[in-house]
Design an enzyme around this catalytic site. Structure first.
Site, PDB file in Angstrom:
ATOM      1  N   SER A   1      49.688  49.771  49.102  1.00  0.00           N
ATOM      2  CA  SER A   1      49.827  48.610  49.988  1.00  0.00           C
ATOM      3  C   SER A   1      51.280  48.136  49.967  1.00  0.00           C
ATOM      4  O   SER A   1      51.796  47.749  48.905  1.00  0.00           O
ATOM      5  CB  SER A   1      48.921  47.470  49.512  1.00  0.00           C
ATOM      6  OG  SER A   1      49.341  46.259  50.118  1.00  0.00           O
TER       7      SER A   1
ATOM      8  N   HIS B   1      48.980  51.471  53.339  1.00  0.00           N
ATOM      9  CA  HIS B   1      48.095  50.353  53.698  1.00  0.00           C
ATOM     10  C   HIS B   1      48.984  49.166  54.034  1.00  0.00           C
ATOM     11  O   HIS B   1      49.874  48.800  53.245  1.00  0.00           O
ATOM     12  CB  HIS B   1      47.182  50.040  52.494  1.00  0.00           C
ATOM     13  CG  HIS B   1      46.159  48.978  52.734  1.00  0.00           C
ATOM     14  ND1 HIS B   1      44.953  49.238  53.354  1.00  0.00           N
ATOM     15  CD2 HIS B   1      46.155  47.663  52.427  1.00  0.00           C
ATOM     16  CE1 HIS B   1      44.245  48.111  53.395  1.00  0.00           C
ATOM     17  NE2 HIS B   1      44.950  47.150  52.840  1.00  0.00           N
TER      18      HIS B   1
ATOM     19  N   ASP C   1      49.079  45.221  55.032  1.00  0.00           N
ATOM     20  CA  ASP C   1      48.249  44.000  54.999  1.00  0.00           C
ATOM     21  C   ASP C   1      48.816  42.924  55.914  1.00  0.00           C
ATOM     22  O   ASP C   1      49.811  42.288  55.592  1.00  0.00           O
ATOM     23  CB  ASP C   1      48.205  43.467  53.566  1.00  0.00           C
ATOM     24  CG  ASP C   1      47.327  44.322  52.694  1.00  0.00           C
ATOM     25  OD1 ASP C   1      47.800  44.758  51.636  1.00  0.00           O
ATOM     26  OD2 ASP C   1      46.180  44.567  53.097  1.00  0.00           O
TER      27      ASP C   1
ATOM     28  N   MET D   1      48.554  39.346  57.595  1.00  0.00           N
ATOM     29  CA  MET D   1      47.907  38.063  57.274  1.00  0.00           C
ATOM     30  C   MET D   1      48.478  36.961  58.170  1.00  0.00           C
ATOM     31  O   MET D   1      49.689  36.914  58.394  1.00  0.00           O
ATOM     32  CB  MET D   1      48.185  37.699  55.804  1.00  0.00           C
ATOM     33  CG  MET D   1      47.710  38.755  54.838  1.00  0.00           C
ATOM     34  SD  MET D   1      48.178  38.314  53.147  1.00  0.00           S
ATOM     35  CE  MET D   1      47.607  39.784  52.289  1.00  0.00           C
TER      36      MET D   1
ATOM     37  N   HIS E   1      45.394  46.692  57.924  1.00  0.00           N
ATOM     38  CA  HIS E   1      44.299  45.808  57.507  1.00  0.00           C
ATOM     39  C   HIS E   1      44.565  44.423  58.091  1.00  0.00           C
ATOM     40  O   HIS E   1      45.432  43.713  57.615  1.00  0.00           O
ATOM     41  CB  HIS E   1      44.271  45.787  55.967  1.00  0.00           C
ATOM     42  CG  HIS E   1      43.250  44.876  55.383  1.00  0.00           C
ATOM     43  ND1 HIS E   1      43.254  44.544  54.046  1.00  0.00           N
ATOM     44  CD2 HIS E   1      42.189  44.219  55.914  1.00  0.00           C
ATOM     45  CE1 HIS E   1      42.244  43.739  53.784  1.00  0.00           C
ATOM     46  NE2 HIS E   1      41.581  43.518  54.912  1.00  0.00           N
TER      47      HIS E   1
ATOM     48  N   MET F   1      43.929  40.870  58.354  1.00  0.00           N
ATOM     49  CA  MET F   1      43.301  39.685  57.768  1.00  0.00           C
ATOM     50  C   MET F   1      43.719  38.502  58.634  1.00  0.00           C
ATOM     51  O   MET F   1      44.525  37.644  58.225  1.00  0.00           O
ATOM     52  CB  MET F   1      43.743  39.507  56.308  1.00  0.00           C
ATOM     53  CG  MET F   1      43.134  40.539  55.391  1.00  0.00           C
ATOM     54  SD  MET F   1      43.975  40.655  53.810  1.00  0.00           S
ATOM     55  CE  MET F   1      45.274  41.805  54.250  1.00  0.00           C
TER      56      MET F   1
ATOM     57  N   MET G   1      36.403  44.678  49.977  1.00  0.00           N
ATOM     58  CA  MET G   1      37.400  43.870  49.265  1.00  0.00           C
ATOM     59  C   MET G   1      36.940  43.659  47.830  1.00  0.00           C
ATOM     60  O   MET G   1      35.831  43.180  47.594  1.00  0.00           O
ATOM     61  CB  MET G   1      37.599  42.529  49.963  1.00  0.00           C
ATOM     62  CG  MET G   1      38.253  42.608  51.328  1.00  0.00           C
ATOM     63  SD  MET G   1      39.800  43.515  51.336  1.00  0.00           S
ATOM     64  CE  MET G   1      40.821  42.490  50.273  1.00  0.00           C
TER      65      MET G   1
ATOM     66  N   ASP H   1      39.821  47.798  48.043  1.00  0.00           N
ATOM     67  CA  ASP H   1      41.111  47.144  48.192  1.00  0.00           C
ATOM     68  C   ASP H   1      41.250  45.910  47.313  1.00  0.00           C
ATOM     69  O   ASP H   1      40.529  44.927  47.499  1.00  0.00           O
ATOM     70  CB  ASP H   1      41.224  46.726  49.673  1.00  0.00           C
ATOM     71  CG  ASP H   1      42.552  46.136  50.016  1.00  0.00           C
ATOM     72  OD1 ASP H   1      42.728  45.765  51.187  1.00  0.00           O
ATOM     73  OD2 ASP H   1      43.412  46.039  49.129  1.00  0.00           O
TER      74      ASP H   1
ATOM     75  N   GLY I   1      48.489  48.196  45.470  1.00  0.00           N
ATOM     76  CA  GLY I   1      49.798  47.594  45.756  1.00  0.00           C
ATOM     77  C   GLY I   1      50.610  47.527  44.474  1.00  0.00           C
ATOM     78  O   GLY I   1      51.478  48.352  44.192  1.00  0.00           O
TER      79      GLY I   1
END
Ligand code: DX5
Ligand code: ZN
Length: 221
Positions: free
Chosen positions: A9, A34, A36, A38, A67, A69, A138, A176, A198
């Protein structure tokens, strides 16, 4: 022997030299990256948008696993696909019309992923499992890297593996959050195909050693 896909990540990477870090992780054995995303609403943190996906896209040919979020992910599918996403994962909790969102992701040519938070039961995935190319379980409360693995996730991983197998789905099972050498073996044994990591990759001196330590071969009976 099941050998997991390792997806570092980039949230844990040094953003002052992101391209270099991506190249370093690729040389160290990463299979995917990956990313992330947000928005500060679906999760308390704000990270980055399509521009950073484009930066990573220009730095590697490996699959980019985005991903989301974020709230209203349906508004951003095209933007992330154009930025270079190969997999686009939305949260079941953020999608009023999840079946439609997954279908629309597939229509862009990307793989469609669905993620559930620690408090969301696996049964919520049953009606849409046929529309998913990837299921993301998750194992931390989303929003931050460096958190502790939530052990209850192991049961959910096993339940999800059973759901995928009994439904005849070919979805990949990704996990994850809080993954390291101390728990990677159990997570894969429970049924995971892909490990997101990560801190246990980007914050390590020797990334190759870190990635190798996550690939503990599991004798599947
Ligand atoms: C958390 C993110 C995870 C996180 C993983 O919301 O979805 O991908 O970055 O980071 P570590 O491996 O440090 O827990
Ligand atoms: Zn993630």
């Amino acid at each position: 022997m099941k050998r997991p896909i390792i997806a570092p990540s980039i949230l844990a990477a040094d953003f002052s030299r992101l391209g270099e870090q991506v190249a370093q992780a690729e040389r160290a054995g990463a299979d995917w990256f990956h990313l992330d995303v947000m928005d500060g609403r679906f999760v308390p943190n704000i990270s980055f948008g399509p521009a950073v996906v484009r930066t990573v896209r220009d730095a590697t040919k490996l699959p980019l696993d985005v991903h989301l979020m974020i709230e209203q992910p349906e508004k951003y599918i095209d933007a992330f696909r154009s930025a270079g996403a190969d997999v686009i994962t939305v949260h079941q909790e953020a999608s009023l019309h999840l079946h439609r969102v997954l279908t629309s992701i597939r229509e862009t040519g990307a793989k469609a992923g669905v993620s559930i938070n620690p408090s969301t039961p696996v049964s919520m995935l049953e009606p849409i499992i046929a529309e998913a190319d990837l299921v993301l379980i998750m194992s931390v409360n989303p929003g931050y890297g460096g958190q502790k693995f939530i052990h209850a996730a192991l049961d959910k991983i096993a339940q999800t593996r059973a759901l995928i197998d009994r439904s005849g789905s070919r979805a990949l099972l990704e996990v994850d959050g809080g993954i390291g050498p101390e728990n990677a073996g159990r997570i894969v044994a429970a049924g995971a195909d892909i490990l997101v990591a990560g801190t246990s990759v980007f914050r390590q001196q020797d990334m190759a050693k870190a990635i190798a330590s996550l690939r503990i071969p599991i004798m599947t009976t």
